[in-house]
Motif scaffolding. Structure first.
Motif, PDB file in Angstrom:
ATOM      1  N   ASP A 208     -33.834  59.926 140.575  1.00  0.00           N
ATOM      2  CA  ASP A 208     -35.364  59.383 140.146  1.00  0.00           C
ATOM      3  C   ASP A 208     -35.630  58.749 138.725  1.00  0.00           C
ATOM      4  O   ASP A 208     -34.869  59.757 137.596  1.00  0.00           O
ATOM      5  CB  ASP A 208     -36.484  61.156 140.326  1.00  0.00           C
ATOM      6  CG  ASP A 208     -36.566  60.893 141.986  1.00  0.00           C
ATOM      7  OD1 ASP A 208     -36.410  60.332 142.517  1.00  0.00           O
ATOM      8  OD2 ASP A 208     -37.063  62.227 141.896  1.00  0.00           O
TER       9      ASP A 208
ATOM     10  N   GLU B 177     -37.969  57.428 135.735  1.00  0.00           N
ATOM     11  CA  GLU B 177     -39.550  58.188 135.044  1.00  0.00           C
ATOM     12  C   GLU B 177     -39.674  57.276 133.976  1.00  0.00           C
ATOM     13  O   GLU B 177     -39.074  57.341 132.753  1.00  0.00           O
ATOM     14  CB  GLU B 177     -39.518  59.404 134.744  1.00  0.00           C
ATOM     15  CG  GLU B 177     -41.234  59.850 134.081  1.00  0.00           C
ATOM     16  CD  GLU B 177     -41.149  61.444 133.900  1.00  0.00           C
ATOM     17  OE1 GLU B 177     -42.215  61.869 134.825  1.00  0.00           O
ATOM     18  OE2 GLU B 177     -41.040  62.032 132.812  1.00  0.00           O
TER      19      GLU B 177
ATOM     20  N   ASP C   7     -29.668  61.685 144.856  1.00  0.00           N
ATOM     21  CA  ASP C   7     -30.654  61.905 144.305  1.00  0.00           C
ATOM     22  C   ASP C   7     -31.552  61.599 143.129  1.00  0.00           C
ATOM     23  O   ASP C   7     -32.052  62.241 142.307  1.00  0.00           O
ATOM     24  CB  ASP C   7     -32.270  62.622 144.733  1.00  0.00           C
ATOM     25  CG  ASP C   7     -33.334  62.698 145.035  1.00  0.00           C
ATOM     26  OD1 ASP C   7     -34.066  61.994 145.024  1.00  0.00           O
ATOM     27  OD2 ASP C   7     -34.444  64.554 144.954  1.00  0.00           O
TER      28      ASP C   7
ATOM     29  N   SER D  60     -40.832  55.961 138.701  1.00  0.00           N
ATOM     30  CA  SER D  60     -42.780  56.503 138.710  1.00  0.00           C
ATOM     31  C   SER D  60     -42.662  56.261 137.024  1.00  0.00           C
ATOM     32  O   SER D  60     -42.043  55.591 136.358  1.00  0.00           O
ATOM     33  CB  SER D  60     -42.712  57.559 139.052  1.00  0.00           C
ATOM     34  OG  SER D  60     -42.114  58.607 138.375  1.00  0.00           O
TER      35      SER D  60
ATOM     36  N   ARG E 201     -44.413  68.037 136.488  1.00  0.00           N
ATOM     37  CA  ARG E 201     -43.237  68.495 137.705  1.00  0.00           C
ATOM     38  C   ARG E 201     -44.208  70.225 138.552  1.00  0.00           C
ATOM     39  O   ARG E 201     -44.604  70.875 137.912  1.00  0.00           O
ATOM     40  CB  ARG E 201     -42.226  69.294 136.881  1.00  0.00           C
ATOM     41  CG  ARG E 201     -41.500  67.623 136.119  1.00  0.00           C
ATOM     42  CD  ARG E 201     -40.416  67.440 137.059  1.00  0.00           C
ATOM     43  NE  ARG E 201     -40.855  65.807 136.499  1.00  0.00           N
ATOM     44  CZ  ARG E 201     -40.400  64.532 137.529  1.00  0.00           C
ATOM     45  NH1 ARG E 201     -40.408  65.175 138.687  1.00  0.00           N
ATOM     46  NH2 ARG E 201     -40.279  63.079 136.860  1.00  0.00           N
TER      47      ARG E 201
ATOM     48  N   ARG F   8     -38.955  51.289 144.676  1.00  0.00           N
ATOM     49  CA  ARG F   8     -37.959  52.515 145.594  1.00  0.00           C
ATOM     50  C   ARG F   8     -37.263  50.593 145.095  1.00  0.00           C
ATOM     51  O   ARG F   8     -37.474  50.112 145.405  1.00  0.00           O
ATOM     52  CB  ARG F   8     -38.137  52.512 147.045  1.00  0.00           C
ATOM     53  CG  ARG F   8     -39.213  53.597 146.653  1.00  0.00           C
ATOM     54  CD  ARG F   8     -38.944  54.678 148.085  1.00  0.00           C
ATOM     55  NE  ARG F   8     -37.952  55.065 148.217  1.00  0.00           N
ATOM     56  CZ  ARG F   8     -37.236  55.902 149.139  1.00  0.00           C
ATOM     57  NH1 ARG F   8     -37.512  55.724 150.726  1.00  0.00           N
ATOM     58  NH2 ARG F   8     -35.707  56.392 148.431  1.00  0.00           N
TER      59      ARG F   8
ATOM     60  N   ASP G  85     -35.120  55.947 143.224  1.00  0.00           N
ATOM     61  CA  ASP G  85     -37.528  56.299 142.707  1.00  0.00           C
ATOM     62  C   ASP G  85     -37.130  55.960 141.549  1.00  0.00           C
ATOM     63  O   ASP G  85     -37.171  56.834 140.415  1.00  0.00           O
ATOM     64  CB  ASP G  85     -37.802  57.567 142.925  1.00  0.00           C
ATOM     65  CG  ASP G  85     -38.093  56.955 144.935  1.00  0.00           C
ATOM     66  OD1 ASP G  85     -37.238  56.436 145.974  1.00  0.00           O
ATOM     67  OD2 ASP G  85     -37.804  58.067 145.483  1.00  0.00           O
TER      68      ASP G  85
ATOM     69  N   VAL H 136     -44.809  55.003 143.375  1.00  0.00           N
ATOM     70  CA  VAL H 136     -42.976  54.468 143.150  1.00  0.00           C
ATOM     71  C   VAL H 136     -42.689  53.792 143.506  1.00  0.00           C
ATOM     72  O   VAL H 136     -43.097  53.006 144.120  1.00  0.00           O
ATOM     73  CB  VAL H 136     -42.711  55.827 143.451  1.00  0.00           C
ATOM     74  CG1 VAL H 136     -41.100  55.681 143.861  1.00  0.00           C
ATOM     75  CG2 VAL H 136     -42.936  57.322 143.758  1.00  0.00           C
TER      76      VAL H 136
ATOM     77  N   GLY I 128     -35.972  65.344 137.973  1.00  0.00           N
ATOM     78  CA  GLY I 128     -36.301  65.658 139.110  1.00  0.00           C
ATOM     79  C   GLY I 128     -35.226  66.066 139.325  1.00  0.00           C
ATOM     80  O   GLY I 128     -33.619  66.813 139.216  1.00  0.00           O
TER      81      GLY I 128
END
Length: 185
Positions: free
Chosen positions: A65, A67, A63, A109, A123, A98, A107, A96, A49
């Motif tokens: 993320d 996975e 930010d 996932s 995506r 956090r 985050d 998700v 991301g």
């Protein structure tokens, strides 16, 4: 830190490149308290991301993320909750977790796809399909770096059909980054 959104001044599309090993190592070190827990529990993970997109633009990612591959979300949550009691499980179509760390939220996932190209296909845009695996290898399965260099936002698969609100995301990215929407999108 240079901010790649400001193409009108000193940053141009030729500045957008595959992230250097140093920048990748910095991002992985930043996420290490979280990712080391996942690794210790034999979970396969990758950074995805916005963090990877920002690295292409030479920006320190804010930010982040993560996975996790083919692991039930409840197992990931239990693993992280032990070390991060403030972890929050946000339920929904795609749950998700956090985690607050380093004065920011991470985050986490889960994907059912072992193959990162297949996972990236879920995506929305080529510039959001990048990933960095636990070994620090940068993956660009859909030519997102080339699209960013060309100033183009290109969709992947059926994301726009599956979630029509993604059209608003395209417009936000186009305005924010000064990019054009690809004709086939």
């Amino acid at each position: 830190t240079r901010y790649w959104r400001d193409w009108s001044s000193d940053v141009c599309s030729s500045d957008l490149v595959v992230p250097s090993p140093t920048h990748i190592a910095e991002l992985l070190a930043h996420a290490h308290p979280l990712t080391s827990r996942l690794t210790a529990h034999d979970m396969v993970w990758r950074v995805v991301g916005g963090a990877t997109r920002d690295l292409v633009g030479g920006v320190v990612a804010t930010d982040v993320d993560i996975e996790v591959v083919a692991t039930p979300i409840a197992d990931v949550y239990a693993c992280l909750k032990e070390a991060f009691p403030q972890a929050i499980l946000v339920a929904g179509e795609k749950p998700v977790i956090r985690v607050r760390m380093h004065q920011q939220w991470f985050d986490v996932s889960v994907t059912v796809h072992h193959n990162l190209t297949t996972a990236a296909a879920t995506r929305d845009f080529t510039m959001n399909a990048f990933s960095i695996d636990a070994n620090g290898v940068f993956h660009d399965p859909y030519g997102g770096v080339a699209d960013m260099q060309a100033g183009v936002i290109r969709h992947i698969g059926t994301a726009l059909v599956d979630d029509p609100l993604r059209v608003l995301r395209i417009m936000r990215f186009a305005g924010l980054y000064g990019m054009q929407v690809a004709a086939d999108t």
